[in-house]
Write an enzyme that holds these catalytic residues in place. Structure first.
Site, PDB file in Angstrom:
ATOM      1  N   GLU A 178       0.852  -1.176   0.000  1.00 42.07           N
ATOM      2  CA  GLU A 178       0.000   0.000   0.000  1.00 42.07           C
ATOM      3  C   GLU A 178       0.894   1.234   0.000  1.00 42.07           C
ATOM      4  OE1 GLU A 178      -3.544   2.229   2.569  1.00 42.07           O
ATOM      5  OE2 GLU A 178      -2.984   0.154   3.035  1.00 42.07           O
ATOM      6  N   ASP A 234       4.819   5.204   3.384  1.00 43.05           N
ATOM      7  CA  ASP A 234       4.399   6.595   3.397  1.00 43.05           C
ATOM      8  C   ASP A 234       5.571   7.445   3.866  1.00 43.05           C
ATOM      9  OD1 ASP A 234       2.900   9.113   3.795  1.00 43.05           O
ATOM     10  OD2 ASP A 234       1.124   7.845   3.670  1.00 43.05           O
ATOM     11  N   ASP A 237      10.741   6.580   0.335  1.00 34.94           N
ATOM     12  CA  ASP A 237      10.326   6.693  -1.060  1.00 34.94           C
ATOM     13  C   ASP A 237       9.947   5.324  -1.613  1.00 34.94           C
ATOM     14  OD1 ASP A 237      10.146   7.108  -3.794  1.00 34.94           O
ATOM     15  OD2 ASP A 237      11.868   8.452  -3.877  1.00 34.94           O
ATOM     16  N   ASP A 279      -1.878  11.984  -4.017  1.00 35.09           N
ATOM     17  CA  ASP A 279      -1.881  13.411  -4.347  1.00 35.09           C
ATOM     18  C   ASP A 279      -2.180  13.580  -5.834  1.00 35.09           C
ATOM     19  OD1 ASP A 279      -1.313  16.117  -4.782  1.00 35.09           O
ATOM     20  OD2 ASP A 279       0.293  16.128  -3.302  1.00 35.09           O
ATOM     21  N   ASP A 294     -10.661  10.690  -5.873  1.00 36.76           N
ATOM     22  CA  ASP A 294     -11.855  11.521  -6.037  1.00 36.76           C
ATOM     23  C   ASP A 294     -11.577  12.686  -6.977  1.00 36.76           C
ATOM     24  OD1 ASP A 294     -10.187  12.966  -4.323  1.00 36.76           O
ATOM     25  OD2 ASP A 294     -11.868  13.862  -3.224  1.00 36.76           O
ATOM     26  N   THR A 301     -13.442   6.469   4.141  1.00 34.03           N
ATOM     27  CA  THR A 301     -12.647   7.236   5.091  1.00 34.03           C
ATOM     28  C   THR A 301     -13.302   8.591   5.358  1.00 34.03           C
ATOM     29  OG1 THR A 301     -11.335   8.332   3.384  1.00 34.03           O
ATOM     30  CG2 THR A 301     -10.561   6.171   4.150  1.00 34.03           C
ATOM     31  N   PHE A 328     -11.872  11.394   4.896  1.00 33.89           N
ATOM     32  CA  PHE A 328     -11.504  12.204   3.738  1.00 33.89           C
ATOM     33  C   PHE A 328     -12.487  11.966   2.592  1.00 33.89           C
ATOM     34  CE2 PHE A 328      -9.394  12.369  -0.391  1.00 33.89           C
ATOM     35  CZ  PHE A 328      -8.859  13.642  -0.381  1.00 33.89           C
ATOM     36  N   GLU A 329     -12.814  10.692   2.375  1.00 29.85           N
ATOM     37  CA  GLU A 329     -13.704  10.350   1.268  1.00 29.85           C
ATOM     38  C   GLU A 329     -15.111  10.862   1.526  1.00 29.85           C
ATOM     39  OE1 GLU A 329     -14.901   6.350  -1.307  1.00 29.85           O
ATOM     40  OE2 GLU A 329     -13.597   6.217   0.449  1.00 29.85           O
TER      41      GLU A 329
END
Length: 276
Positions: free
Chosen positions: A90, A115, A142, A165, A201, A255, A257-258
């Site tokens: 992920e 991440d 990275d 992003d 999104d 989430t 955010f979603e």
């Protein structure tokens, strides 16, 4: 001569927070190699240290040695690291809510979660401790170095990229993660049957992801005729959707955010491809 006292060992949270902002130097806990310092290429991310809470720093100090690893170019032994579980990579887990929920719901799958956001590492570690999940390893640094230098070929059962992003300005589109050159790194690492799952999104980025993934003969779109709205009520389905999107699978939780994006009228697209 007076003996020099050894430098005090920094805590994991201090080392992670103090890591250099310039990539591809790994964030934690090793120093970058000279070759990594010399490397120059377009980054698909902005290194974000952020401000850690005391609870996040405490989780890092206590749990990093158990769950964390540095993206430092050292090849990984995934069967040993995950006890023989199939492993999904992920890339970009944010604050870790989705990763933790998916790990708890499916303990038979190992998740290698990469991440660059320091507070997110601490936050995810708190969730893993709360849930008692042992099937997640956090990778700091990275993801390109992780894919290129550290993962054996045909070692991944899946790849997840959720809400990366979008780099919305046209001059920054070259920084988007899902690009042909990125797929060239990913494909050799995917075992036959591996599932590639992306979600965004941002409409234009969804179209780019669909174009890039569809152009790879080794990948099969599992929903070539889908418009991605199967999970919506008929009255809520967007008109004129581009075919090729998948319905949101049950295993990907919504989430915060979603939900916020949906409340603003954003349309979330999932893409599901399988390695032939």
């Amino acid at each position: 001569m007076t003996a020099t006292a050894p430098s005090p060992e920094l805590s994991p949270s201090a080392r992670l927070s103090a890591a250099p902002a310039a990539y591809p130097a790994p964030m934690y806990p090793h120093k970058a190699t000279e070759a990594q310092h010399r490397e120059r290429r377009i980054r698909s991310f902005q290194p974000r240290r952020g401000r850690m809470t005391n609870a996040q720093a405490d989780a890092l100090d206590r749990l990093w040695e158990r769950h964390g690893l540095a993206i430092d170019g050292t090849p990984l032994d995934l069967p040993t690291l995950f006890g023989g579980l199939p492993v999904t990579l992920e890339i970009g887990f944010g604050m870790g809510e989705t990763t933790a929920a998916m790990a708890a719901a499916d303990p038979s799958t190992g998740i290698l979660a990469a991440d660059v956001h320091t507070p997110g590492h601490g936050n995810l570690l708190q969730f893993l401790e709360r849930d008692g999940s042992s099937n997640v390893r956090l990778a700091a640094g990275d993801a390109v170095i992780l894919l290129r230098d550290m993962l054996p070929d045909a070692s991944l059962a899946g790849l997840r990229i959720y809400f990366a992003d979008p780099w919305p300005k046209p001059k920054h589109h070259k920084r988007r993660l899902v690009q042909p050159h990125f797929l060239e790194l990913v494909l050799p690492k995917l075992a036959p049957g591996a599932l590639v799952h992306c979600a965004t999104d941002w409409e234009h980025y969804a179209e780019q992801m669909l174009d890039v993934l569809s152009a790879v003969p080794e990948l099969e779109n599992l929903h070539p005729e889908g418009d991605g709205s199967d999970w919506l009520e008929p009255a809520e389905r967007p008109a004129g959707s581009v075919p090729g999107y998948a319905p949101r699978p049950d295993w990907r939780p919504l989430t915060k955010f979603e939900r916020a994006g949906l409340a603003k009228g954003h349309v979330v697209h999932d893409l599901l491809f399988r390695r032939r």
